[in-house]
Design a protein around this motif. Structure first.
Motif, PDB file in Angstrom:
ATOM      1  N   THR A 181       0.829  -1.201   0.000  1.00  0.00           N
ATOM      2  CA  THR A 181       0.000   0.000   0.000  1.00  0.00           C
ATOM      3  C   THR A 181       0.864   1.252   0.000  1.00  0.00           C
ATOM      4  N   GLY A 182       1.976   1.216   0.740  1.00  0.00           N
ATOM      5  CA  GLY A 182       2.867   2.371   0.791  1.00  0.00           C
ATOM      6  C   GLY A 182       3.443   2.726  -0.567  1.00  0.00           C
ATOM      7  N   TRP A 183       3.851   1.703  -1.335  1.00  0.00           N
ATOM      8  CA  TRP A 183       4.373   1.978  -2.672  1.00  0.00           C
ATOM      9  C   TRP A 183       3.260   2.464  -3.591  1.00  0.00           C
ATOM     10  N   GLY A 184       2.083   1.875  -3.500  1.00  0.00           N
ATOM     11  CA  GLY A 184       0.967   2.345  -4.314  1.00  0.00           C
ATOM     12  C   GLY A 184       0.642   3.806  -4.053  1.00  0.00           C
ATOM     13  N   ALA A 185       0.642   4.191  -2.779  1.00  0.00           N
ATOM     14  CA  ALA A 185       0.373   5.587  -2.432  1.00  0.00           C
ATOM     15  C   ALA A 185       1.484   6.492  -2.942  1.00  0.00           C
ATOM     16  N   ALA A 186       2.739   6.038  -2.834  1.00  0.00           N
ATOM     17  CA  ALA A 186       3.866   6.841  -3.311  1.00  0.00           C
ATOM     18  C   ALA A 186       3.773   7.074  -4.816  1.00  0.00           C
ATOM     19  N   VAL A 187       3.397   6.043  -5.556  1.00  0.00           N
ATOM     20  CA  VAL A 187       3.259   6.175  -7.005  1.00  0.00           C
ATOM     21  C   VAL A 187       2.138   7.156  -7.342  1.00  0.00           C
ATOM     22  N   LEU A 188       0.987   6.983  -6.699  1.00  0.00           N
ATOM     23  CA  LEU A 188      -0.154   7.849  -6.987  1.00  0.00           C
ATOM     24  C   LEU A 188       0.175   9.308  -6.664  1.00  0.00           C
ATOM     25  N   LEU A 189       0.724   9.568  -5.492  1.00  0.00           N
ATOM     26  CA  LEU A 189       1.034  10.943  -5.116  1.00  0.00           C
ATOM     27  C   LEU A 189       2.074  11.559  -6.049  1.00  0.00           C
ATOM     28  N   THR A 190       3.045  10.765  -6.499  1.00  0.00           N
ATOM     29  CA  THR A 190       4.054  11.287  -7.421  1.00  0.00           C
ATOM     30  C   THR A 190       3.444  11.624  -8.770  1.00  0.00           C
ATOM     31  N   ILE A 191       2.557  10.784  -9.261  1.00  0.00           N
ATOM     32  CA  ILE A 191       1.848  11.085 -10.512  1.00  0.00           C
ATOM     33  C   ILE A 191       1.097  12.407 -10.395  1.00  0.00           C
ATOM     34  N   LEU A 192       0.546  12.668  -9.215  1.00  0.00           N
ATOM     35  CA  LEU A 192      -0.248  13.879  -9.011  1.00  0.00           C
ATOM     36  C   LEU A 192       0.613  15.125  -8.809  1.00  0.00           C
ATOM     37  N   GLY A 193       1.942  14.955  -8.720  1.00  0.00           N
ATOM     38  CA  GLY A 193       2.822  16.101  -8.596  1.00  0.00           C
ATOM     39  C   GLY A 193       3.150  16.495  -7.175  1.00  0.00           C
ATOM     40  N   VAL A 194       2.902  15.606  -6.215  1.00  0.00           N
ATOM     41  CA  VAL A 194       3.260  15.878  -4.825  1.00  0.00           C
ATOM     42  C   VAL A 194       4.775  15.761  -4.689  1.00  0.00           C
ATOM     43  N   PRO A 195       5.446  16.716  -4.051  1.00  0.00           N
ATOM     44  CA  PRO A 195       6.906  16.654  -3.911  1.00  0.00           C
ATOM     45  C   PRO A 195       7.360  15.399  -3.184  1.00  0.00           C
ATOM     46  N   LYS A 196       8.564  14.944  -3.518  1.00  0.00           N
ATOM     47  CA  LYS A 196       9.055  13.693  -2.952  1.00  0.00           C
ATOM     48  C   LYS A 196       9.145  13.741  -1.433  1.00  0.00           C
ATOM     49  N   ALA A 197       9.517  14.885  -0.873  1.00  0.00           N
ATOM     50  CA  ALA A 197       9.611  14.985   0.584  1.00  0.00           C
ATOM     51  C   ALA A 197       8.262  14.702   1.238  1.00  0.00           C
ATOM     52  N   THR A 198       7.186  15.151   0.609  1.00  0.00           N
ATOM     53  CA  THR A 198       5.846  14.909   1.145  1.00  0.00           C
ATOM     54  C   THR A 198       5.434  13.461   0.941  1.00  0.00           C
ATOM     55  N   VAL A 199       5.834  12.881  -0.184  1.00  0.00           N
ATOM     56  CA  VAL A 199       5.565  11.465  -0.441  1.00  0.00           C
ATOM     57  C   VAL A 199       6.195  10.614   0.663  1.00  0.00           C
ATOM     58  N   TYR A 200       7.411  10.940   1.026  1.00  0.00           N
ATOM     59  CA  TYR A 200       8.079  10.212   2.107  1.00  0.00           C
ATOM     60  C   TYR A 200       7.369  10.439   3.439  1.00  0.00           C
ATOM     61  N   GLN A 201       6.883  11.632   3.656  1.00  0.00           N
ATOM     62  CA  GLN A 201       6.162  11.954   4.883  1.00  0.00           C
ATOM     63  C   GLN A 201       4.929  11.062   5.025  1.00  0.00           C
ATOM     64  N   ASP A 202       4.183  10.930   3.930  1.00  0.00           N
ATOM     65  CA  ASP A 202       3.008  10.064   3.971  1.00  0.00           C
ATOM     66  C   ASP A 202       3.405   8.617   4.220  1.00  0.00           C
ATOM     67  N   TYR A 203       4.454   8.171   3.558  1.00  0.00           N
ATOM     68  CA  TYR A 203       4.934   6.802   3.722  1.00  0.00           C
ATOM     69  C   TYR A 203       5.328   6.528   5.168  1.00  0.00           C
ATOM     70  N   LEU A 204       6.095   7.416   5.760  1.00  0.00           N
ATOM     71  CA  LEU A 204       6.602   7.210   7.117  1.00  0.00           C
ATOM     72  C   LEU A 204       5.525   7.363   8.184  1.00  0.00           C
ATOM     73  N   ALA A 205       4.385   7.947   7.824  1.00  0.00           N
ATOM     74  CA  ALA A 205       3.300   8.102   8.793  1.00  0.00           C
ATOM     75  C   ALA A 205       2.760   6.758   9.268  1.00  0.00           C
ATOM     76  N   SER A 206       3.029   5.678   8.531  1.00  0.00           N
ATOM     77  CA  SER A 206       2.600   4.349   8.987  1.00  0.00           C
ATOM     78  C   SER A 206       3.203   4.015  10.349  1.00  0.00           C
ATOM     79  N   ASN A 207       4.374   4.528  10.633  1.00  0.00           N
ATOM     80  CA  ASN A 207       4.989   4.263  11.937  1.00  0.00           C
ATOM     81  C   ASN A 207       4.108   4.779  13.069  1.00  0.00           C
ATOM     82  N   ALA A 208       3.524   5.969  12.877  1.00  0.00           N
ATOM     83  CA  ALA A 208       2.652   6.534  13.901  1.00  0.00           C
ATOM     84  C   ALA A 208       1.304   5.820  13.935  1.00  0.00           C
TER      85      ALA A 208
END
Length: 280
Positions: A201-228
């Motif tokens: 799911t994390g990779w799927g979200a990263a791909v989708l957000l990148t396609i939409l033009g979300v900056p990579k730093a934010t993509v990582y932020q969303d990915y790492l939020a799984s820890n919380a």
């Protein structure tokens, strides 16, 4: 150029590592969504008591000043134990499609519990039904992931192999293409998930957000939020996502090549995703 490579050894290495399918112990859902960013909209608020890693992908700012629309796409961990109240929440959120990224055994052992009115679609990242092939040079990518895991002190070397696998393996590419085309075509809101909601799911979200033009730093932020959300500080590591993006560059020459050649997304599908999910 993408060329098929068949190798049972590569598949066995990734699957025996258990990195994609082994579910961690899940913490109870937090009473409130963890704060991801001051720029994140209130769209991130909906929570499910019986699916700790359920969250809205809306609210993120894109590089050109737009935002990902809230209430349109959700990511989650397993939906197999949804309470009646949480099932009603899915309906109240306007979710009309559930895309399941899990493998056949996971789906058989723990089928999703969905209310009537939500369609169900399988997009199995580990699907073998079409054979076993990898993007060239898959072996180099998997070895790179393993070595980088050693050098960076990764807590899970299986993940250092599994993330390039999700980029290289043809079954995974079909699954992510199905996920993205389904989101684009779904007239309502979509939820997609695996077991823990953090790797596939994390990779799927990263791909989708990148396609939409979300900056990579934010993509990582969303990915790492799984820890919380999962209540585990080591549920995911940024180095694992590094390895997936590195493999995108190695195998396809960049993200655009991965999206168009690896996933096979059409211009029409990409345009539909952006039209549906971006707001000014």
């Amino acid at each position: 150029m993408r060329t098929p490579r068949t190798s049972g050894v590569l598949l066995g290495t990734a699957l025996l590592a258990g990195a994609l399918t082994a579910p961690p112990a899940l913490a109870a859902a937090p009473a409130q969504a963890p704060a991801a960013s001051a720029a994140r909209s209130a769209a991130a608020a909906p929570r499910l008591a019986t699916a700790a890693n359920f969250r809205d992908l809306g609210g993120y700012a894109t590089a050109d000043g737009r935002h990902v629309r809230g209430g349109a796409v959700y990511r989650s961990n397993s939906l197999a134990n949804l309470s009646a109240a949480d099932q009603q929440t899915l309906l109240d959120l306007g979710i009309t499609l559930d895309v399941d990224l899990r493998n056949a055994k996971e789906r058989s052992d723990d089928p999703d519990r969905l209310p009537a009115g939500i369609a169900y679609k399988v997009a199995d990242v580990e699907d073998l039904s079409h054979g076993i092939s990898f993007a060239d040079p898959a072996l180099g990518g998997l070895l790179y992931g393993f070595l980088m895991g050693l050098l960076t002190g990764s807590s899970n070397l299986g993940q250092s192999i599994a993330y390039p696998f999700m980029v290289d393996f043809s079954g995974a590419s079909r699954a992510y293409r199905d996920l993205l085309t389904s989101i684009a075509a779904d007239p309502g809101a979509t939820v997609f998930h695996c077991t823990a909601g953090k790797d596939r799911t994390g990779w799927g979200a990263a791909v989708l957000l990148t396609i939409l033009g979300v900056p990579k730093a934010t993509v990582y932020q969303d990915y790492l939020a799984s820890n919380a959300y999962l209540g585990r500080p080591d549920a995911v590591e940024s180095s694992w996502l590094d390895e997936a993006f590195h493999e995108v560059d190695q195998a396809y020459g960049g993200f655009d090549g991965y999206v168009r050649k690896g996933l096979g997304l059409s211009d029409a599908t990409i345009a539909a995703l952006r039209a549906k999910l971006l707001t000014s």
